[in-house]
Design a protein around this motif. Structure first.
Motif, mmCIF file in Angstrom:
data_model
loop_
_atom_site.group_PDB
_atom_site.id
_atom_site.type_symbol
_atom_site.label_atom_id
_atom_site.label_comp_id
_atom_site.label_asym_id
_atom_site.label_seq_id
_atom_site.Cartn_x
_atom_site.Cartn_y
_atom_site.Cartn_z
ATOM 1 N N UNK A 1 -9.122 11.451 8.464
ATOM 2 C CA UNK A 1 -9.364 11.750 7.046
ATOM 3 C C UNK A 1 -8.114 11.534 6.197
ATOM 4 N N UNK B 1 -6.565 8.751 6.518
ATOM 5 C CA UNK B 1 -6.594 7.300 6.332
ATOM 6 C C UNK B 1 -7.756 6.932 5.420
ATOM 7 N N UNK C 1 -0.371 16.984 -6.495
ATOM 8 C CA UNK C 1 -0.754 16.581 -5.146
ATOM 9 C C UNK C 1 -1.837 17.513 -4.621
ATOM 10 N N UNK D 1 -1.757 16.295 1.733
ATOM 11 C CA UNK D 1 -2.128 15.123 2.520
ATOM 12 C C UNK D 1 -3.156 14.282 1.783
ATOM 13 N N UNK D 2 -3.181 13.019 2.130
ATOM 14 C CA UNK D 2 -4.235 12.131 1.648
ATOM 15 C C UNK D 2 -5.552 12.618 2.252
ATOM 16 N N UNK E 1 -9.570 11.473 2.735
ATOM 17 C CA UNK E 1 -10.645 10.498 2.589
ATOM 18 C C UNK E 1 -11.874 11.056 3.273
ATOM 19 N N UNK F 1 -10.838 9.627 -1.930
ATOM 20 C CA UNK F 1 -9.760 9.031 -1.131
ATOM 21 C C UNK F 1 -8.495 9.045 -1.982
#
Lengths: 742, 231
Positions: free
Chosen positions: A427, A429, B104, B109-110, B112, B141
């Motif tokens: 998740x 990525x 942020x 964290x990213x 998606x 994302x």
């Protein structure tokens, strides 16, 4: 003739590139004089293990490379190319970035992603997917392991997400063997119309040689040589050999390069990866059977005072070398400038066979191209079966107690990081950009991507099991290929071709060379049996730390093709019939169960019957075609019980239990219960289908001569296996989804 | 209807938007290069997702200075339809076309994954094909989707009903656990006071075909088609 440099200086440089006395003497014989500093550097990197495959070449030649779908065979270009119909080809390749990631995980992993993407668009292909095959030490051990793991994952995310290529698959293993030397292998897949395939050869005397992309700095100086020796306590000092990546520059470089290729003005192209400018100039000249002259003074720099040696050896990222049609220089410069990138003519293609490097008006290197590339040393290193193999293969089963509580053992396995759900990683990525991702990660045994403009779907996977290969490298090699093909078959795809990344210890150890030879023998045999030729790949040696070599880990990347909706792994509806395809034997050797529960890395890995695997693959393709499969999932680490649990858990919002009957599972055979539930016999797949079609599925399996047994039904909120396991779906989910606290 | 999709260096969802608008919805689409000021007669401008200019300095901070954004700002002021998705939303905030800013994600964290969104209003050019309170699924994302605005700003947003999408659970409840990034009031999509500019973090273009798992996002684009047809 270039001006001679101070001899002790040149000698020291030779030594720093791991060139032996004999090799130095050979260079002197080739040149009929002493090499210059720049020349010895160029020989050093091109003859390094990393660039020349000196120790592995004789084995790599044994891979099958031909097939009816192969458009570009292994070794001819930067990546292999496979026909997928509709006038399209797929370029794909896996590469390692182990050494850089061991000392600087974020930058090491990020540039690993960048490097493999360039290998793909160098072919003219649009990169459409990334996969990461990662291996680390146990997370509950050293502090540094978590630093490496989180750094690598973040490096992949930061680069891959920004560059706009989805990371759709991969694998993560945790084992003590990788503690100091993690493995970071990245695979990239690209699609290119046949007509648009670019070539990596310099052609046309007088054609300009154009440097494009980012400027050159001292970062990554001699990275290829760094990757060609063991990691030591002092490896931290090699940090400057690790490159720094800029995904923004790479994204612009992808777009500008594909635009430039589409103009038809580019004759040849090569990315600057390992050994940078040296490799790209020499390899394109070598492929084009021509000479080349370049002037390093024209190379865009990001640091002042760089010597020709440094410019030729820099591994600064996001750079490419183009050979263009004469007179098109200005147009190409304009095109790249629009994307904010350099495009500078630094030389030209010449007749003859010399690679000449100038620094302004001064000649600093003058070498025969063939000696650098084809002339690289090839070793037939000593090979010896290590004495401890036989000892490791002995597994005293009687000394291993059966679990007291099988449900508890299942939960333990589900919660072990190697088996547990990897959502916390994937998740991070972007796995959906480019809108081709037909199945989300974690929902099927292989990633599935649509190919826009066609009715085809592309399936791909990466697989390896270092423990199997440690215990029996020949069987381990076969098993890795078999599992990859099985994963593709489970989504309904026909396996097409393979790329491989061979991660091993030092080639100077005869035991390591034996592992390499045996793994390659197993991989080659399986690839021949499945008619999946090897289209290229990468060899990473010297994966050693003071505590020894890593377990031999050949990572297999495989692609396949399908024309119908993909089959996913999760159980779909209450009442569906669950059928086990394949045979369970008393095989506990090398299993995750044995390692995790009993602390043993012992025994022989499961046997693999390649003909049986082939029949299983064909059966799954036929069953998918007939619409029989509602789900399919292969039995891998953790065996049948874990596979069934994953079928219950994979769809987070709609988890379903299952009841399996003891008699059906055991099928009259007397196996140890732990082998039945957690053993990792190969060639097994759990499928589910509508109850009224269970007979049709069984009949089809019989036609393909694959053992099939109705073992139970989907339904309820628990996974019940005979009297042995009774675990709530929610409880299993908690264990499986809770392993990574990031 | 004629759409223009802006291409910044580092945009990476531009082609995804083009593909949905052109191939799925059959509309005319032209690319708008960041260095050009002409909007080429478009009826709607799309600012796509990605990492414009590498998102260096701050997401969207450099993109807002580009020639095309001057034209987009003027176009928006004249009532032109503008939709910014993900990085496009961040650019609209930086350009001052929408109020507030992005922090942020609280996880740092990213993220998606698919999320559930509650459609808050249906009387806008972006949401008229949905039902009020409808729960739709689209992916997010991003690294920076944690929306923030000062108290006065929030009061105005609330009073004007500018939040068009909120993160919610499958039943449409706005809860902390259903909020993926810590966004204030679970705001996932926000329009300006005039109602002609929308910024949203979820990607409707990634959820416009059943083969990809959800076609809910198509409603956003179809709403635009209806809005223009009835103008």
């Amino acid at each position: 003739m270039p001006r001679q440099d101070d001899e002790p200086l040149v000698r020291r440089a030779a030594k720093s590139h791991n060139l032996t006395e004999a090799q130095y003497a050979q260079i002197v014989r080739i040149l009929k004089r002493r090499p210059t500093l720049t020349e010895v550097g160029m020989f050093g990197v091109l003859w390094s293990e990393h660039c020349s495959y000196a120790s592995s070449k004789i084995y790599l030649k044994t891979f099958p490379t031909k097939g009816k779908r192969i458009l570009v065979a292994a070794g001819k270009e930067n990546a292999g190319l496979v026909d997928i119909g509709d006038g399209l080809g797929v370029a794909f390749k896996v590469e390692s970035h182990n050494h850089p990631s061991a000392v600087e995980p974020h930058a090491g992993a990020a540039t690993g992603v960048g490097g493999i993407i360039r290998d793909i668009f160098t072919m003219g292909a649009r990169p459409i997917a990334l996969f990461d095959s990662l291996r680390f030490g146990p997370l509950n051990g050293h502090q540094r392991t978590r630093f490496l793991f989180e750094g690598v994952v973040k490096g992949i995310a930061d680069y891959g997400n920004a560059v706009g290529v989805p990371t759709v698959g991969g694998e993560i293993y945790f084992d003590e063997t990788y503690r100091e030397n993690p493995l970071v292998n990245v695979m990239c897949i690209g699609v290119v119309p046949h007509k648009a395939v670019a070539k990596g050869a310099a052609r046309g005397i007088g054609n300009p040689v154009i440097y494009v992309g980012s400027s050159t700095g001292r970062d990554g100086l001699g990275g290829a040589s760094f990757a060609s020796r063991e990691l030591t306590e002092e490896s931290e000092a090699d940090r400057p050999a690790v490159q720094l990546g800029d995904p923004f520059a790479e994204k612009c470089l992808i777009e500008a390069t594909l635009e430039a290729l589409a103009t038809g003005d580019v004759v040849g192209i090569q990315d600057m990866g390992a050994a940078g400018l040296t490799c790209s100039t020499c390899e394109t000249a070598s492929r084009g059977r021509c000479g080349m002259e370049i002037d390093v003074a024209k190379v865009p720099r990001r640091e002042s005072g760089m010597t020709p040696y440094e410019v030729m050896l820099s591994e600064s990222q996001e750079r490419m070398l183009l050979i263009a049609k004469k007179g098109k220089e200005a147009a190409i410069t304009r095109l790249f400038a629009r994307w904010g990138l350099h495009a500078v003519t630094i030389g030209r293609v010449t007749g003859g066979d010399r690679m000449r490097v100038f620094d302004g008006s001064e000649l600093v290197a003058d070498l025969p191209v063939a000696a650098l590339t084809h002339g690289a040393p090839v070793y037939r290193r000593p090979v010896k079966r290590p004495a401890d193999v036989a000892r490791r293969q002995r597994l005293p089963l009687r000394a291993i107690p059966l679990p007291r509580d099988y449900s508890q053992t299942l939960l333990q396995l589900l919660g072990s990081p190697t088996i547990a759900d990897k959502a916390a990683v994937y998740e991070q990525y972007d796995h959906m950009v480019q809108t081709n991702t037909a199945v989300l990660p974690g929902r099927s045994d292989a990633a599935v991507l649509r190919v826009k403009g066609t009715d085809s779907l592309l399936a791909a996977t990466t697989d390896a099991n270092g423990t199997y290969c440690l215990l029996d490298p020949y069987e381990g090699g076969k098993l890795a290929v078999a599992e990859a093909a099985r994963n593709l078959a489970c989504v309904g795809a026909e396996p097409l071709a393979v790329t491989d990344c061979l991660n091993f210890g030092s080639p100077q150890d005869p035991g390591v060379m034996w592992q390499l030879r045996e793994c390659v023998r197993g991989i080659a045999e399986a690839c021949r049996a499945f008619e999946t030729p090897v289209t290229g790949g990468n060899v990473s040696l010297y994966n050693e730390s003071p505590s020894g070599a890593v377990d031999p880990t050949p990572v297999i990347g495989m692609i396949g093709l399908l024309q119908r909706p993909p089959v996913t792994m999760e159980f779909k509806d209450e009442g569906d019939a669950i059928i086990l395809l394949g045979e369970t034997r008393e095989e506990l050797g090398g299993s995750e169960y044995l390692k995790l529960i009993h602390g043993r890395k012992q025994g022989r890995p499961p046997r693999v019957d390649l003909a049986g695997e082939r029949r299983l693959q064909r059966l799954l393709a036929a069953a998918a075609r007939d619409g029989l499969l509602k789900s399919a999932h292969d039995c891998a680490e953790g065996g049948l019980a874990v596979a069934l649990a994953e079928c219950c858990l994979a769809e987070r919002d709609r988890m379903l239990g299952a009841s399996l009957e003891a008699e059906a599972l055991a099928s009259g055979r007397r196996l140890r219960l732990d082998a039945l539930l957690f053993g990792e016999s190969a060639g097994r797949v759990v499928i589910s289908c509508e109850p009224r079609r269970a007979d049709a599925a069984a009949a089809l399996a019989e036609r393909f001569n694959v053992p099939a047994r109705l073992i139970g039904r989907v339904g309820g909120g628990r996974l019940v296996l005979g009297d042995w396991i009774d675990a709530g779906v929610a409880e299993m989910s908690l264990a499986w989804r809770g392993a990574f606290k990031l | 209807m004629k759409f223009g999709v802006v291409v910044f260096p580092g945009s990476n969802c531009d082609q995804d938007c083009v593909q949905v608008l052109r191939d799925v919805l059959g509309q005319e689409v032209v690319p708008l290069w960041h260095q050009d000021s002409s909007l080429r007669g478009c009826e709607c401008v799309v600012l796509p997702g990605g990492f414009s200019y590498g998102d260096y300095l701050r997401t969207g901070a450099i993109a807002k200075l580009s020639p095309v954004m001057k034209s987009v700002a003027a176009f928006a002021k004249d009532g032109g339809l503008v939709i910014g998705i993900c990085n496009g939303f961040q650019i609209l905030l930086e350009a001052g076309l929408l109020p507030g800013a992005m922090l942020r994600n609280t996880s740092l964290r990213f993220i998606c994954r698919y999320v559930n969104l509650r459609v808050e209003r249906t009387d806008t050019p972006f949401t008229n094909r949905f039902q009020a309170g409808q729960v739709v699924r689209m992916p997010i994302a991003h690294n920076e989707g944690n929306y923030i605005v000062d108290a006065a700003g929030l009061k105005r947003i609330t009073a004007q009903g500018q939040a068009l999408f909120r993160y919610c659970d499958a039943d449409g409840q706005v809860t902390n656990t259903a909020n993926p990034n810590g966004s204030l009031e679970a705001i996932a999509g926000l329009c300006n006071e005039a109602g002609n500019v929308l910024g949203m973090m979820p990607h409707p273009e990634r959820a416009s075909e059943p083969a990809l798992g959800s076609a809910d996002g198509r409603g956003v684009f179809e709403s635009l088609l209806s809005a223009v047809a009835y103008r």
